[in-house]
Design a protein around this motif. Structure first.
Motif, PDB file in Angstrom:
ATOM      1  N   ASP A   1      -8.749   8.826   8.505  1.00 40.48           N
ATOM      2  CA  ASP A   1      -9.894   9.611   7.697  1.00 40.48           C
ATOM      3  C   ASP A   1     -10.372  10.730   8.479  1.00 40.48           C
ATOM      4  OD1 ASP A   1     -11.889   8.668   9.910  1.00 40.48           O
ATOM      5  OD2 ASP A   1     -12.773   6.863   8.212  1.00 40.48           O
ATOM      6  N   THR A   2     -11.473  11.501   8.522  1.00 36.31           N
ATOM      7  CA  THR A   2     -11.555  12.426   9.515  1.00 36.31           C
ATOM      8  C   THR A   2     -11.700  11.905  11.057  1.00 36.31           C
ATOM      9  OG1 THR A   2     -12.115  13.841   8.030  1.00 36.31           O
ATOM     10  CG2 THR A   2     -13.165  14.267   9.515  1.00 36.31           C
ATOM     11  N   THR A   3     -12.840  11.164  10.533  1.00 39.79           N
ATOM     12  CA  THR A   3     -13.670  10.370  12.656  1.00 39.79           C
ATOM     13  C   THR A   3     -12.401   9.909  12.758  1.00 39.79           C
ATOM     14  OG1 THR A   3     -15.104   9.928  11.454  1.00 39.79           O
ATOM     15  CG2 THR A   3     -15.347   9.180  13.230  1.00 39.79           C
ATOM     16  N   GLU A   4     -11.171   9.442  12.244  1.00 44.06           N
ATOM     17  CA  GLU A   4     -10.252   8.345  12.438  1.00 44.06           C
ATOM     18  C   GLU A   4      -8.840   9.367  13.409  1.00 44.06           C
ATOM     19  OE1 GLU A   4     -10.480   4.304  10.827  1.00 44.06           O
ATOM     20  OE2 GLU A   4      -9.326   5.566   9.394  1.00 44.06           O
ATOM     21  N   ARG A   5      -9.257  10.738  11.974  1.00 45.37           N
ATOM     22  CA  ARG A   5      -7.932  11.565  12.840  1.00 45.37           C
ATOM     23  C   ARG A   5      -8.404  12.861  14.029  1.00 45.37           C
ATOM     24  NH1 ARG A   5      -7.065  17.040  12.878  1.00 45.37           N
ATOM     25  NH2 ARG A   5      -4.778  17.469  12.142  1.00 45.37           N
ATOM     26  N   ALA A   6      -9.541  12.516  14.176  1.00 44.59           N
ATOM     27  CA  ALA A   6      -9.673  13.254  15.313  1.00 44.59           C
ATOM     28  C   ALA A   6      -9.934  12.575  16.550  1.00 44.59           C
ATOM     29  CB  ALA A   6     -11.393  13.767  15.142  1.00 44.59           C
TER      30      ALA A   6
ATOM     31  N   VAL B   1       3.561  15.908  14.364  1.00 37.91           N
ATOM     32  CA  VAL B   1       3.314  14.333  15.043  1.00 37.91           C
ATOM     33  C   VAL B   1       2.448  13.645  14.298  1.00 37.91           C
ATOM     34  CG1 VAL B   1       4.714  12.749  15.390  1.00 37.91           C
ATOM     35  CG2 VAL B   1       6.194  15.210  16.081  1.00 37.91           C
ATOM     36  N   LEU B   2       1.490  14.018  15.117  1.00 37.01           N
ATOM     37  CA  LEU B   2       0.488  13.507  14.910  1.00 37.01           C
ATOM     38  C   LEU B   2      -0.597  13.326  13.850  1.00 37.01           C
ATOM     39  CD1 LEU B   2      -1.344  13.733  18.259  1.00 37.01           C
ATOM     40  CD2 LEU B   2      -0.574  11.809  16.948  1.00 37.01           C
TER      41      LEU B   2
ATOM     42  N   ASP C   1       0.659  -1.403  -0.007  1.00 41.24           N
ATOM     43  CA  ASP C   1      -0.162  -0.121   0.042  1.00 41.24           C
ATOM     44  C   ASP C   1       0.746   0.711   0.301  1.00 41.24           C
ATOM     45  OD1 ASP C   1      -2.328  -1.193   0.145  1.00 41.24           O
ATOM     46  OD2 ASP C   1      -2.782  -1.435   2.128  1.00 41.24           O
ATOM     47  N   VAL C   2       1.775   1.314   0.688  1.00 31.68           N
ATOM     48  CA  VAL C   2       3.278   2.205   0.511  1.00 31.68           C
ATOM     49  C   VAL C   2       4.468   2.499   0.063  1.00 31.68           C
ATOM     50  CG1 VAL C   2       2.212   2.862   2.788  1.00 31.68           C
ATOM     51  CG2 VAL C   2       3.676   0.777   2.550  1.00 31.68           C
TER      52      VAL C   2
ATOM     53  N   ALA D   1      -1.588  10.244  11.291  1.00 34.11           N
ATOM     54  CA  ALA D   1      -2.548   9.824  10.882  1.00 34.11           C
ATOM     55  C   ALA D   1      -2.630   9.903   8.582  1.00 34.11           C
ATOM     56  CB  ALA D   1      -3.174  11.354  10.287  1.00 34.11           C
ATOM     57  N   ARG D   2      -1.408  10.320   8.382  1.00 39.58           N
ATOM     58  CA  ARG D   2      -1.382  10.789   6.607  1.00 39.58           C
ATOM     59  C   ARG D   2      -0.765   9.403   6.547  1.00 39.58           C
ATOM     60  NH1 ARG D   2       0.625  15.825   6.928  1.00 39.58           N
ATOM     61  NH2 ARG D   2       2.602  15.551   7.347  1.00 39.58           N
ATOM     62  N   THR D   3      -0.104   8.986   7.674  1.00 39.14           N
ATOM     63  CA  THR D   3       0.567   7.808   7.192  1.00 39.14           C
ATOM     64  C   THR D   3       0.244   6.092   7.230  1.00 39.14           C
ATOM     65  OG1 THR D   3       3.211   8.472   7.630  1.00 39.14           O
ATOM     66  CG2 THR D   3       2.868   6.037   7.478  1.00 39.14           C
ATOM     67  N   LEU D   4      -0.654   6.675   8.840  1.00 36.75           N
ATOM     68  CA  LEU D   4      -2.095   4.999   8.759  1.00 36.75           C
ATOM     69  C   LEU D   4      -3.484   5.422   7.454  1.00 36.75           C
ATOM     70  CD1 LEU D   4      -1.800   5.452  12.649  1.00 36.75           C
ATOM     71  CD2 LEU D   4      -0.870   3.733  10.544  1.00 36.75           C
ATOM     72  N   ARG D   5      -3.788   6.559   6.974  1.00 38.08           N
ATOM     73  CA  ARG D   5      -4.076   6.752   5.920  1.00 38.08           C
ATOM     74  C   ARG D   5      -5.493   6.914   6.729  1.00 38.08           C
ATOM     75  NH1 ARG D   5      -3.603   3.233   0.484  1.00 38.08           N
ATOM     76  NH2 ARG D   5      -1.215   4.270   0.157  1.00 38.08           N
TER      77      ARG D   5
END
Length: 305
Positions: free
Chosen positions: A87-92, A76-77, A31-32, A81-85
Motif C-alpha cells: 500500500d502507499t505507506t509500505e511503498r514509501a 525496479v522498486l 494470490d498471483v 512494490a506492485r508485485t508485493l501489493r
C-alpha cells in the motif's frame, strides 16, 4: 565515510532485507495466479517467483533480500512494490529503506521545545489531547488526558512514552479495551518512523528495551508491518465515569519535527457525557483499585482551584 554513516547504511540494508522477506511471505501463490504446489516449504512466494513476476533477475533480487550492497532504481522498486501489493505507506517505507533519490530521511529534533501556545491549546480542549513524538514520547497533555492515562503522565520524564506504557501496563488498570488493535497500529507507525532513524542509538535502545520487556511487542515488531497516524476508534475505560468510545485524530506540530497532536473525540452520547464530567473537574483523581499496588511510588495529584 564516517562510522555512523557506514553503520546507518548497514542497518538500512538489514531492515530492507527483513521487510522484503516478510512482505513476500504474506503473498500466497494463488494470490498471483500460480499453482500452490505439493512440496512447498517456503511461506508465501519463493524468491524466484517474485523475481519473475516483478521482471527482475533472480540473483539480483536474492542479493537485495540478503541485504547486500546493491542499488535499486525507482522503476525496479515500483515493480517489486506492485508485485508485493504494497500500500502507499509500505511503498514509501520500501523507498526510504532502499535510500533512493528523493526519499532522504527527515532530520529530527529531540531537544526542540514546544511553544507555550501548544499547552494553551491542549488546556482549552474539553476532551483528551496530547502531543507525542514519532517515537511516542509524551511531550504534553491536558487534564482530561491525564485522568484517563495516569500511568504515563505520572511517570518520570524519561519514562513518559505512550507505547512503552501500553505494552507494559497491567491489564487490570490499562485504559484500553481494544488493546490489540491499538498496539498493532502504534507498532506499525513506529516501524514506519524507524526507517528515518536507523542509525540513532536512542531509537535502537528503545526498541531493544521494548522487545525485552514485552513479548507482544517483539512479535508485532518482527512482522514488519508499517502504518501512518490515522483516525481510529478506541474503546477506553475510566474507574469512575466508565466506558468511553473515542475517535483519535492527529495533527502535525511543526515546532518539533515528527511530533503530532492527538485529540480524542467522543463517538457517542454516553462518551460525551463521561468526558464532560472529567472536563468539569469531576473524578480526575479516580484510580482503579489496583493502582496503589502497581504504582506505590506515585501519588494521585491534588486538584487545584
Amino acid at each position: 565515510m564516517s562510522v555512523s554513516t557506514i553503520n546507518g547504511t548497514a542497518d538500512r540494508r538489514t531492515e530492507l532485507a527483513a521487510f522484503l522477506r516478510t512482505r513476500r511471505e504474506r503473498i500466497s501463490p494463488e494470490d498471483v495466479g500460480l499453482p500452490p504446489g505439493t512440496r512447498r516449504r517456503t511461506a508465501g512466494l519463493r524468491r524466484e517467483e517474485l523475481a519473475q513476476l516483478a521482471g527482475v533477475g533472480v540473483t539480483w533480487y536474492t542479493w537485495l533480500e540478503q541485504g547486500r550492497p546493491i542499488n535499486a532504481s525507482v522503476q525496479v522498486l515500483d515493480a517489486i512494490a506492485r508485485t508485493l501489493r504494497l500500500d502507499t505507506t509500505e511503498r514509501a517505507h520500501l523507498f526510504r529503506l532502499a535510500d533512493v533519490p528523493g526519499t532522504a530521511a527527515v532530520p529530527g529534533c529531540d531537544d526542540c521545545p514546544l511553544p507555550d501556545e501548544i499547552q494553551q491549546i491542549l488546556d482549552a480542549l474539553p476532551i483528551p489531547a496530547c502531543v507525542v513524538t514519532e517515537r511516542f514520547d509524551l511531550l504534553a497533555w491536558n487534564a482530561v488526558y491525564a485522568a484517563i492515562f495516569p500511568a504515563v503522565t505520572s511517570a518520570p520524564t524519561a519514562e513518559r512514552n505512550t507505547l512503552l506504557s501500553v505494552f507494559t501496563s497491567f491489564p487490570c488498570c490499562a485504559p484500553y479495551d481494544n488493546h490489540e488493535a491499538s498496539c498493532a497500529t502504534m507498532v506499525g507507525q513506529l516501524r514506519a518512523a524507524y526507517s528515518k532513524h536507523l542509525s540513532d542509538p536512542a531509537w535502537t535502545h528503545f526498541i531493544r528495551r521494548l522487545e525485552a520487556e514485552s513479548p507482544a511487542f517483539a512479535e508485532s515488531w518482527a512482522a514488519h508491518d508499517v502504518a501512518q497516524p490515522t483516525g481510529m476508534v478506541k474503546n477506553l475505560r475510566h474507574p469512575s465515569v466508565g466506558r468511553i468510545t473515542v475517535t483519535s485524530s492527529s495533527f502535525a506540530v511543526n515546532a518539533v519535527p515528527g511530533a503530532r497532536m492527538t485529540v480524542y473525540t467522543p463517538a457517542d452520547d454516553q462518551s460525551k457525557k463521561a468526558l464532560a464530567r472529567l472536563a468539569a473537574g469531576e473524578e480526575l483523581t479516580a484510580r482503579f483499585p489496583c493502582w496503589s499496588a502497581h504504582h506505590p511510588e506515585r501519588k494521585v495529584p491534588a486538584l487545584t482551584a
